[in-house]
Design a protein around this motif. Sequence first.
Motif, PDB file in Angstrom:
ATOM      1  N   GLY A  37       0.907   0.097   0.372  1.00 37.65           N
ATOM      2  CA  GLY A  37       0.033  -0.485   1.386  1.00 37.65           C
ATOM      3  C   GLY A  37      -0.839  -1.606   0.870  1.00 37.65           C
ATOM      4  N   GLY A  38      -1.193  -1.576  -0.392  1.00 40.10           N
ATOM      5  CA  GLY A  38      -2.125  -2.569  -0.884  1.00 40.10           C
ATOM      6  C   GLY A  38      -1.565  -3.975  -0.825  1.00 40.10           C
ATOM      7  N   GLY A  39      -2.199  -4.828  -0.068  1.00 40.62           N
ATOM      8  CA  GLY A  39      -1.817  -6.217   0.016  1.00 40.62           C
ATOM      9  C   GLY A  39      -0.646  -6.505   0.910  1.00 40.62           C
ATOM     10  N   ASN A  40       0.050  -5.488   1.374  1.00 43.09           N
ATOM     11  CA  ASN A  40       1.204  -5.727   2.221  1.00 43.09           C
ATOM     12  C   ASN A  40       0.794  -5.603   3.672  1.00 43.09           C
ATOM     13  OD1 ASN A  40       3.690  -6.014   3.333  1.00 43.09           O
ATOM     14  ND2 ASN A  40       4.396  -3.979   2.826  1.00 43.09           N
TER      15      ASN A  40
END
Lengths: 115, 118
Positions: B101-104
């Motif tokens: 999830g991070g950054g996407n």
Amino acid sequence: NAGVTQTPKFQVLKTGQSMTLQCAQDMNHNSMYWYRQDPGMGLRLIYYSASEGTTDKGEVPNGYNVSRLNKREFSLRLESAAPSQTSVYFCASKLREDGSNQPQHFGDGTRLSIL
Amino acid sequence: AQSVAQPEDQVNVAEGNPLTVKCTYSVSGNPYLFWYVQYPNRGLQFLLKYITGDNLVKGSYGFEAEFNKSQTSFHLKKPSALVSDSALYFCAVRDGGVLTGGGNKLTFGTGTQLKVEL
């Protein structure tokens, strides 16, 4: 089915005032988002919360803070409002943030004017 | 970095005629593509998505979209427009090659105003 509920719907502030925008979802979603919508710029992500207890910055976080109060609620705070923050703010939620293909569900927005 | 372009600010079409709203994208991995519609004073509503499989995706209210990998496009179409289709349409993309999830995050286009006239 309420979905994503945002309050208030409209607000006018003076420069320097503070305010908290509220968002709640009743779909048992894990991930929640705050966007701002400005003419000709589409939606830009301010902050998001992948799951309860976590928050991360998006594309335009400056001047904002967020709180994931519990699984249902995700608030956005303007500590010292500036005219550049005049915008329409949308809250959205999604079952989970794991790179999957589920769509986000949006509230009807808060229209914020800062004088 | 991922990006989306909607080259037309406004599309005008007569009721009963076919409509096309254009979208092109750029991602480093496989694209996950979405179309949303926004009616006045409302939030965005999901119309359809492309993840994998058939290049022609069917969605809500009679809309469909055609994925073209070589042209990096995902144009929204409807065979016969209705006045009630008049709204603001957003294309969005995320990079399916990023698993965490991070950054996407979802990147939205600037929107295309569709006006259907009698």
